[in-house]
Design a protein around this motif. Structure first.
Motif, PDB file in Angstrom:
ATOM      1  N   GLY A  87       0.673  -1.173   0.019  1.00 34.31           N
ATOM      2  CA  GLY A  87      -0.183  -0.036   0.170  1.00 34.31           C
ATOM      3  C   GLY A  87       0.806   1.312  -0.179  1.00 34.31           C
ATOM      4  N   ALA A  88       2.004   1.260   0.620  1.00 30.31           N
ATOM      5  CA  ALA A  88       2.910   2.588   0.914  1.00 30.31           C
ATOM      6  C   ALA A  88       3.543   2.571  -0.567  1.00 30.31           C
ATOM      7  CB  ALA A  88       3.973   2.265   1.887  1.00 30.31           C
ATOM      8  N   LEU A  89       4.058   1.550  -1.377  1.00 30.29           N
ATOM      9  CA  LEU A  89       4.397   1.693  -2.537  1.00 30.29           C
ATOM     10  C   LEU A  89       3.381   2.352  -3.419  1.00 30.29           C
ATOM     11  CD1 LEU A  89       6.648   1.044  -4.484  1.00 30.29           C
ATOM     12  CD2 LEU A  89       5.825  -1.300  -4.912  1.00 30.29           C
ATOM     13  N   GLY A  90       2.265   2.038  -3.712  1.00 35.18           N
ATOM     14  CA  GLY A  90       1.149   2.245  -4.178  1.00 35.18           C
ATOM     15  C   GLY A  90       0.845   4.131  -4.162  1.00 35.18           C
ATOM     16  N   VAL A  91       1.207   4.272  -2.701  1.00 36.57           N
ATOM     17  CA  VAL A  91       0.996   5.792  -2.496  1.00 36.57           C
ATOM     18  C   VAL A  91       2.189   6.541  -2.711  1.00 36.57           C
ATOM     19  CG1 VAL A  91       1.195   7.471  -0.734  1.00 36.57           C
ATOM     20  CG2 VAL A  91      -0.380   5.519  -0.213  1.00 36.57           C
ATOM     21  N   LEU A  92       3.524   5.868  -2.941  1.00 32.37           N
ATOM     22  CA  LEU A  92       4.681   6.773  -3.332  1.00 32.37           C
ATOM     23  C   LEU A  92       4.478   6.812  -4.944  1.00 32.37           C
ATOM     24  CD1 LEU A  92       7.154   4.642  -1.220  1.00 32.37           C
ATOM     25  CD2 LEU A  92       6.540   7.482  -0.813  1.00 32.37           C
ATOM     26  N   PHE A  93       4.156   5.888  -5.434  1.00 31.19           N
ATOM     27  CA  PHE A  93       3.922   6.119  -6.989  1.00 31.19           C
ATOM     28  C   PHE A  93       3.107   7.295  -7.463  1.00 31.19           C
ATOM     29  CE2 PHE A  93       2.919   3.370 -11.080  1.00 31.19           C
ATOM     30  CZ  PHE A  93       3.920   4.000 -11.879  1.00 31.19           C
ATOM     31  N   ILE A 191      -1.055   7.279   3.485  1.00 36.21           N
ATOM     32  CA  ILE A 191      -0.450   6.228   3.904  1.00 36.21           C
ATOM     33  C   ILE A 191      -1.526   6.150   5.251  1.00 36.21           C
ATOM     34  CG2 ILE A 191       1.252   5.277   5.326  1.00 36.21           C
ATOM     35  CD1 ILE A 191       3.290   6.138   3.238  1.00 36.21           C
ATOM     36  N   THR A 192      -1.702   7.041   5.880  1.00 36.54           N
ATOM     37  CA  THR A 192      -2.544   7.412   7.396  1.00 36.54           C
ATOM     38  C   THR A 192      -3.790   6.705   6.959  1.00 36.54           C
ATOM     39  OG1 THR A 192      -1.032   8.892   8.182  1.00 36.54           O
ATOM     40  CG2 THR A 192      -3.281   8.444   9.217  1.00 36.54           C
ATOM     41  N   THR A 193      -4.618   7.288   5.921  1.00 36.80           N
ATOM     42  CA  THR A 193      -5.979   7.081   5.557  1.00 36.80           C
ATOM     43  C   THR A 193      -5.988   5.670   5.302  1.00 36.80           C
ATOM     44  OG1 THR A 193      -6.091   8.919   4.629  1.00 36.80           O
ATOM     45  CG2 THR A 193      -7.780   7.384   3.895  1.00 36.80           C
ATOM     46  N   LEU A 194      -4.952   4.853   4.498  1.00 31.26           N
ATOM     47  CA  LEU A 194      -4.932   3.449   4.033  1.00 31.26           C
ATOM     48  C   LEU A 194      -4.794   2.577   5.206  1.00 31.26           C
ATOM     49  CD1 LEU A 194      -4.938   1.390   1.827  1.00 31.26           C
ATOM     50  CD2 LEU A 194      -2.478   1.441   2.035  1.00 31.26           C
ATOM     51  N   PHE A 195      -4.093   2.878   6.406  1.00 26.70           N
ATOM     52  CA  PHE A 195      -3.870   2.221   7.484  1.00 26.70           C
ATOM     53  C   PHE A 195      -5.241   2.011   8.323  1.00 26.70           C
ATOM     54  CE2 PHE A 195      -3.102   1.946  12.098  1.00 26.70           C
ATOM     55  CZ  PHE A 195      -2.284   0.725  12.081  1.00 26.70           C
ATOM     56  N   GLY A 196      -5.786   3.417   8.429  1.00 27.50           N
ATOM     57  CA  GLY A 196      -7.360   3.517   8.941  1.00 27.50           C
ATOM     58  C   GLY A 196      -8.341   2.596   8.351  1.00 27.50           C
ATOM     59  N   VAL A 197      -8.353   2.675   6.939  1.00 23.20           N
ATOM     60  CA  VAL A 197      -9.509   1.841   6.295  1.00 23.20           C
ATOM     61  C   VAL A 197      -9.346   0.468   6.393  1.00 23.20           C
ATOM     62  CG1 VAL A 197     -10.261   1.437   3.899  1.00 23.20           C
ATOM     63  CG2 VAL A 197      -9.890   3.789   4.815  1.00 23.20           C
ATOM     64  N   MET A 198      -7.935  -0.105   6.275  1.00 28.35           N
ATOM     65  CA  MET A 198      -7.451  -1.387   6.237  1.00 28.35           C
ATOM     66  C   MET A 198      -7.576  -2.052   7.717  1.00 28.35           C
ATOM     67  SD  MET A 198      -7.772  -2.053   3.075  1.00 28.35           S
ATOM     68  CE  MET A 198      -7.230  -4.088   3.170  1.00 28.35           C
ATOM     69  N   PHE A 199      -7.304  -1.080   8.459  1.00 28.54           N
ATOM     70  CA  PHE A 199      -7.101  -1.810  10.025  1.00 28.54           C
ATOM     71  C   PHE A 199      -7.991  -1.321  10.992  1.00 28.54           C
ATOM     72  CE2 PHE A 199      -3.243  -2.759   7.714  1.00 28.54           C
ATOM     73  CZ  PHE A 199      -2.933  -4.231   7.963  1.00 28.54           C
TER      74      PHE A 199
END
Length: 267
Positions: A87-93, A191-199
């Motif tokens: 997920g972090a890789l996708g954000v960085l891209f 990244i924070t949003t992704l972490f919140g959504v997935m966990f």
């Protein structure tokens, strides 16, 4: 000299050429190799560790409160850790280009803009799915060998779906990160949003949602992802096809929102 340069033929902008450009950009950044390596190491490392501790099933191993309930789950203990890395890789891209200002050059070269996003999606999905599928197959095969007689085999029902589904889940989490990066244009925020959504979202919902609304929890991204990767289906979980459809819907909605913002904004 100026006349000679002006006389050079200009190639028409096409999706294959944009994909080629994004492919070059994807592999030209050092963080791509680093993040892909970390994701694979997390998936395989934690999976082999949990498999070596699984034994005959009496001591399942794994993090406290998140112990695998079956040998296949033991091999995929590292999925959540790898999920964040992909997920972090996708954000960085995507967000990485906004932070460096490179996105201006990309949009100037492709005036229609949206082909840039679709090219990023195609390149990212192809690379991550192949890497994740290979890593999932390795950790399953090696993990079951460590477990021994109590392990599963490739011919067991649901095993192939679990392996391929895990690769799909990891790729999907990366695409969510890619979409959030393009939508929010902030690496920390995405990244924070992704972490919140997935966990965190599932944890908060489990604590705060009334029991009469408990069925809503199964439609959250993390729960839908688990539904199409698990071999043993929980009675209150979505079916694998439904889980895949719901999870894919979140990806489509995120990428659609990102496309809308790219069309509407100046950069």
């Amino acid at each position: 000299m100026t006349t000679a340069i002006a006389a050079l033929p200009r190639k028409r902008v096409s999706l294959p050429r944009v994909v080629k450009s994004e492919w070059i950009k994807f592999w030209s950044v050092r963080s791509t190799f680093i993040t892909l390596s970390i994701a694979v190491l997390l998936l395989i490392g934690f999976g082999l560790l949990a498999s070596s501790l699984y034994g005959d099933g009496s001591d399942p191993g794994g993090p406290p409160g998140n112990e695998p309930t079956d040998p296949i789950g033991a091999s995929f203990t590292g999925t959540n850790f790898a999920l964040l890395a992909f997920g972090a890789l996708g954000v960085l891209f995507t967000a990485g280009e906004y932070s460096t200002g490179m996105i201006r050059s990309s949009m100037a070269a492709v005036p229609k803009r949206l082909p840039v996003l679709w090219a990023k999606v195609a390149v990212f999905a192809a690379v991550v799915f192949v890497v994740a599928l290979a890593a999932s197959a390795v950790v399953f095969t090696a993990g079951q060998a460590l477990i021994g007689d109590g392990g599963a085999s490739w011919s067991d029902p649901g095993v192939a779906r679990a392996v391929i589904g895990t690769a799909g889940l990891l790729t999907g989490s990366g695409l969510l990160g890619l979409g959030l990066g393009a939508l929010l244009r902030s690496t920390p925020g995405a990244i924070t949003t992704l972490f919140g959504v997935m966990f965190l979202l599932a944890m908060v919902a489990a604590l705060l949602v009334p029991e009469s609304w408990s069925d809503v929890v199964q439609y959250l991204p993390s729960e839908a992802g688990d539904a199409f990767t698990a071999v043993t289906q929980e009675p209150d979980a979505l079916s694998p096809p439904a889980g895949l459809a719901v999870f894919g819907g979140y990806i489509a909605a995120t990428l659609g929102a990102a496309a809308w913002r790219i069309r509407r904004s100046d950069v």
